[in-house]
Design an enzyme around this catalytic site. Structure first.
Site, PDB file in Angstrom:
ATOM      1  N   PHE A 186      -5.573   5.110   2.803  1.00 18.68           N
ATOM      2  CA  PHE A 186      -6.187   4.238   3.003  1.00 18.68           C
ATOM      3  C   PHE A 186      -5.848   2.946   3.716  1.00 18.68           C
ATOM      4  O   PHE A 186      -5.977   2.704   4.863  1.00 18.68           O
ATOM      5  CB  PHE A 186      -7.988   4.261   2.142  1.00 18.68           C
ATOM      6  CG  PHE A 186      -8.851   3.881   2.655  1.00 18.68           C
ATOM      7  CD1 PHE A 186      -9.933   4.591   2.733  1.00 18.68           C
ATOM      8  CD2 PHE A 186      -8.888   2.793   2.598  1.00 18.68           C
ATOM      9  CE1 PHE A 186     -11.395   3.815   4.333  1.00 18.68           C
ATOM     10  CE2 PHE A 186     -10.313   1.900   2.987  1.00 18.68           C
ATOM     11  CZ  PHE A 186     -10.771   2.725   3.432  1.00 18.68           C
ATOM     12  N   CYS A 187      -5.433   2.234   2.327  1.00 16.63           N
ATOM     13  CA  CYS A 187      -5.155   0.982   2.576  1.00 16.63           C
ATOM     14  C   CYS A 187      -3.789   0.729   3.323  1.00 16.63           C
ATOM     15  O   CYS A 187      -3.867  -0.399   4.954  1.00 16.63           O
ATOM     16  CB  CYS A 187      -4.393   0.334   1.884  1.00 16.63           C
ATOM     17  SG  CYS A 187      -6.306  -0.592   0.424  1.00 16.63           S
ATOM     18  N   LEU A 188      -3.169   2.065   3.508  1.00 12.20           N
ATOM     19  CA  LEU A 188      -1.923   1.488   4.393  1.00 12.20           C
ATOM     20  C   LEU A 188      -2.140   2.242   6.152  1.00 12.20           C
ATOM     21  O   LEU A 188      -1.826   1.119   6.923  1.00 12.20           O
ATOM     22  CB  LEU A 188      -0.720   2.722   4.561  1.00 12.20           C
ATOM     23  CG  LEU A 188       0.711   2.694   4.835  1.00 12.20           C
ATOM     24  CD1 LEU A 188       1.320   1.875   5.557  1.00 12.20           C
ATOM     25  CD2 LEU A 188       1.641   4.420   4.024  1.00 12.20           C
TER      26      LEU A 188
ATOM     27  N   HIS B 270      -4.208  -0.579   7.552  1.00 13.62           N
ATOM     28  CA  HIS B 270      -3.268  -2.185   8.066  1.00 13.62           C
ATOM     29  C   HIS B 270      -2.512  -1.634   9.031  1.00 13.62           C
ATOM     30  O   HIS B 270      -1.563  -2.869   9.839  1.00 13.62           O
ATOM     31  CB  HIS B 270      -2.214  -3.180   6.692  1.00 13.62           C
ATOM     32  CG  HIS B 270      -3.441  -3.105   6.044  1.00 13.62           C
ATOM     33  ND1 HIS B 270      -4.562  -4.732   5.867  1.00 13.62           N
ATOM     34  CD2 HIS B 270      -4.274  -2.841   4.465  1.00 13.62           C
ATOM     35  CE1 HIS B 270      -5.243  -4.499   5.270  1.00 13.62           C
ATOM     36  NE2 HIS B 270      -5.261  -3.733   4.695  1.00 13.62           N
TER      37      HIS B 270
ATOM     38  N   SER C 262       0.573  -1.256   0.064  1.00 13.91           N
ATOM     39  CA  SER C 262       0.321   0.084   0.130  1.00 13.91           C
ATOM     40  C   SER C 262       1.287   1.043  -0.049  1.00 13.91           C
ATOM     41  O   SER C 262       0.648   2.057  -1.166  1.00 13.91           O
ATOM     42  CB  SER C 262      -0.778  -0.170   1.252  1.00 13.91           C
ATOM     43  OG  SER C 262      -1.684  -0.942   1.164  1.00 13.91           O
TER      44      SER C 262
END
Length: 330
Positions: free
Chosen positions: A82-84, A87, A75
């Site tokens: 957003f994804c970073l 997670h 990411s």
């Protein structure tokens, strides 16, 4: 959470396969998150995306911490904030606050194994230039491919912030959120449970890198479903997208809008805007603009066609990475 171009129906209104996917996300993950709701207009793409993420990231015996680390590293490489953030939060949920903090800052993790995973994941953005392949088991490799796809969908269709004003990046919020999701993150998940959600015709022979893991079946199904979005474009337009993905090898355009305009000059007029959007999704998905989408909707007014086109651009880039694996295992 704000959707950039359309608001999908509420989860409670879902029926059929979409409702079945949402139920699995409640059972095995964190519920029908915006990523999946954004894809709900095309149930076969929704099911393939969930299946690949579930079988790769959540199920099986591979280290969940290592898989979350790979998801976060990919990411970052794809510039999907957003994804970073999501997670990093899940690393907190797994009881890894120091690792999560290092990942959030972009630092090299202190453990050698973790540092190697991060380097490997980030180099997959340019697999041809890096001579990239995978020495890891199917769940870890599948996680990497899942997030090459998901990052692009999310960056194209969703705003980058999980919470308003980036509140979720505050250390206290990450810590509290991690405790809230800890139980869901740590419970073991049975492999293969998502496969009945897939179209039988799509779940063909899995790729060599996946062995007999359900991850390979899920990847093939997602690939088949997402490639169908290319049918919205003519042959020359489809070839332009796939050839550019291979030639540019993950390079970030310095000025994505200008770069995409130059690439589509010779495309037939009816396909020009769709090709431009697919190329931006593959390389710089956050650069897809409201103006681009408005032009696309003049000939394709339905949300489902926008989702199909985005999925096509995302899988074109993802499959470029997967082809490096196919070469290594041939």
């Amino acid at each position: 959470m704000t959707y950039r171009f359309f608001a999908p129906p509420p989860a409670r209104a879902a029926t059929g396969r979409t409702a079945a996917v949402y139920q699995q996300t409640r059972d095995d993950f964190l519920g029908p998150l915006p990523t999946f709701q954004a894809l709900s207009a095309v149930p076969e793409v929704l099911a393939g995306t969930w299946s690949l993420m579930r079988e790769a990231l959540l199920a099986g015996d591979a280290s969940r911490t290592e898989r979350e680390l790979v998801a976060a590293a990919v990411s970052r490489a794809n510039r999907c904030q957003f994804c970073l953030d999501a997670h990093v939060l899940l690393l907190h949920a797994l009881g890894e606050p120091r690792l999560a903090a290092a990942v959030a800052r972009g630092d090299t993790p202190p453990q050698q194994r973790h540092a190697e995973l991060v380097r490997w994941a980030q180099s997959s953005r340019n697999p041809r230039a890096a001579g990239w392949s995978s020495p890891y088991r199917p769940e870890i490799t599948g996680t990497l491919l899942a997030f090459h796809f998901i990052n692009r969908v999310v960056s194209a269709l969703l705003d980058p912030d999980l919470l308003p004003g980036g509140l979720h990046r505050a250390p206290l919020v990450r810590s509290v959120g991690g405790r809230f999701y800890a139980r869901a993150a740590r419970e073991p998940k049975e492999p293969g449970r998502s496969l009945p959600l897939l179209d039988a015709a799509d779940a063909t022979t899995p790729p060599g890198w996946a062995g007999d893991s359900p991850v390979g079946v899920a990847y093939v199904a997602l690939r088949h479903a997402a490639l169908r979005g290319g049918e919205l474009l003519g042959e020359v337009a489809r070839q332009t997208v796939t050839a550019t993905v291979r030639w540019e090898d993950g390079r970030f355009p310095a000025r994505p809008a200008d770069w995409a305009v130059d690439l589509v000059r010779d495309i037939p007029g009816t396909d020009r805007i769709g090709t431009r959007i697919a190329l931006l999704v593959a390389f710089a998905p956050s650069a897809v603009s409201p103006g681009d989408v408005a032009l696309w909707r003049l000939s394709h007014p339905h949300d489902a066609d926008l989702v199909r086109l985005v999925a096509f651009g995302a899988i074109a880039a993802t499959d470029h990475v997967a082809r490096a694996l196919a070469t290594a295992h041939s």
